[in-house]
Design an enzyme around this catalytic site. Structure first.
Site, PDB file in Angstrom:
ATOM      1  N   ARG A 112      -0.579  11.492   5.676  1.00 16.80           N
ATOM      2  CA  ARG A 112       0.246  10.439   6.270  1.00 16.80           C
ATOM      3  C   ARG A 112      -0.595   9.198   6.569  1.00 16.80           C
ATOM      4  O   ARG A 112      -0.137   8.063   6.363  1.00 16.80           O
ATOM      5  CB  ARG A 112       0.902  10.928   7.562  1.00 16.80           C
TER       6      ARG A 112
ATOM      7  N   ASN B  42       7.610   4.916  15.551  1.00 16.09           N
ATOM      8  CA  ASN B  42       6.787   5.078  14.354  1.00 16.09           C
ATOM      9  C   ASN B  42       5.309   5.150  14.709  1.00 16.09           C
ATOM     10  O   ASN B  42       4.854   4.526  15.667  1.00 16.09           O
ATOM     11  CB  ASN B  42       7.031   3.915  13.392  1.00 16.09           C
TER      12      ASN B  42
ATOM     13  N   HIS C 294       5.239   7.262  20.396  1.00 16.55           N
ATOM     14  CA  HIS C 294       4.858   8.526  19.758  1.00 16.55           C
ATOM     15  C   HIS C 294       3.414   8.508  19.253  1.00 16.55           C
ATOM     16  O   HIS C 294       3.036   9.346  18.433  1.00 16.55           O
ATOM     17  CB  HIS C 294       5.816   8.862  18.614  1.00 16.55           C
TER      18      HIS C 294
ATOM     19  N   CYS D 102      -8.897  13.734  22.092  1.00 15.47           N
ATOM     20  CA  CYS D 102      -9.576  14.979  22.443  1.00 15.47           C
ATOM     21  C   CYS D 102      -8.638  15.820  23.284  1.00 15.47           C
ATOM     22  O   CYS D 102      -8.230  15.404  24.371  1.00 15.47           O
ATOM     23  CB  CYS D 102     -10.865  14.688  23.212  1.00 15.47           C
TER      24      CYS D 102
ATOM     25  N   GLY E 211      16.909   1.260  12.716  1.00 15.09           N
ATOM     26  CA  GLY E 211      16.383   2.333  11.876  1.00 15.09           C
ATOM     27  C   GLY E 211      16.146   3.639  12.607  1.00 15.09           C
ATOM     28  O   GLY E 211      15.241   4.387  12.240  1.00 15.09           O
TER      29      GLY E 211
ATOM     30  N   ALA F 129      17.456  -2.279   6.192  1.00 17.65           N
ATOM     31  CA  ALA F 129      16.788  -3.024   7.258  1.00 17.65           C
ATOM     32  C   ALA F 129      16.203  -4.338   6.752  1.00 17.65           C
ATOM     33  O   ALA F 129      16.237  -5.358   7.459  1.00 17.65           O
ATOM     34  CB  ALA F 129      15.690  -2.162   7.887  1.00 17.65           C
TER      35      ALA F 129
END
Length: 232
Positions: free
Chosen positions: A59, A92, A109, A117, A175, A219
């Protein structure tokens, strides 16, 4: 809308989809090849950290190669040109808002660019490829993990986000699926604060009926048009 109105914007995976970053529901993408329980929970990381690091390394590489699309650029323009405050809250973990020039972005997020850590809570910039047992620069524990919020964990900046919602004159969700809480309830918080609410989405979300205004389409098309209207 008054020139000094405060605007709070929530963005989800749909705003980055046109930049080539897939959503949970895309067929054939990264998420389609893995169960959420295996790659997006603390329990999954404890069971198989190699799998989780491999997933987020992919990702991270994908996000690093992506470019902002006209929707990201339009929101950055809104921040620059609107006379009042414009706060972007995003679900996102990519950096496409920042790449487009946006300044005040709250990543509820976390971000793919960060490492965390799990022993002492120290954060640092993640390398493109993280490895199992990555040592923490602060405490040296082999406990490095992606600095992303997994299912079952508390999102970041919640007190700050709720404070912004309480002062919003306009709230927009762009979105988003409307299925992930607490973000799915932001429209209700904004409505209670007296804000006008608008959803901009490819198709109606699970919470579309709770918005005062709804606009549907890609969008990259509807967000620039909406921003242009606000600025005129």
């Amino acid at each position: 809308m008054e020139k000094s109105a405060k605007i709070v914007i929530l963005t989800g995976a749909g705003i980055s989809a046109e930049s080539g970053l897939g959503t949970f529901r895309d067929e054939g993408g990264l998420w389609a090849r893995h169960r959420i329980e295996d790659v997006a929970t603390p329990e999954g990381f404890a069971r198989n950290p190699d799998l989780v690091h491999g997933f987020y390394n992919a990702r991270r590489t994908q996000a690093a190669a992506a470019a902002p699309n006209p929707a990201h650029q339009a929101l950055a323009r809104l921040q620059r040109e609107h006379k009042g405050e414009v706060v972007i809250v995003t679900q996102n973990v990519d950096a496409l808002h920042e790449s487009s020039g946006a300044a005040q972005v709250l990543h509820m997020h976390g971000t793919l660019a960060g490492a965390l850590c799990s022993a002492c809570g120290h954060r640092w910039a993640a390398p493109l490829q993280m490895q199992t047992g990555q040592p923490c620069p602060a405490c040296a524990a082999p406990a490095g993990r992606p600095d992303v919020v997994w299912f079952g964990e508390m999102p970041y900046f919640m007190e700050e986000i709720y404070a912004h919602l309480a002062g919003a004159d306009l709230f927009a969700a762009i979105g988003t699926s409307g299925e992930v809480y607490p973000a799915a309830a932001f429209v209700d918080e904004a409505h209670l604060a007296g804000a006008h609410t608008v959803e901009l989405n490819l198709e109606p979300s699970a919470t579309a009926s709770r918005f005062a205004e709804r606009r549907f389409g890609p969008a990259s098309e509807i967000v620039p048009d909406w921003v242009a209207e606000l600025l005129t």
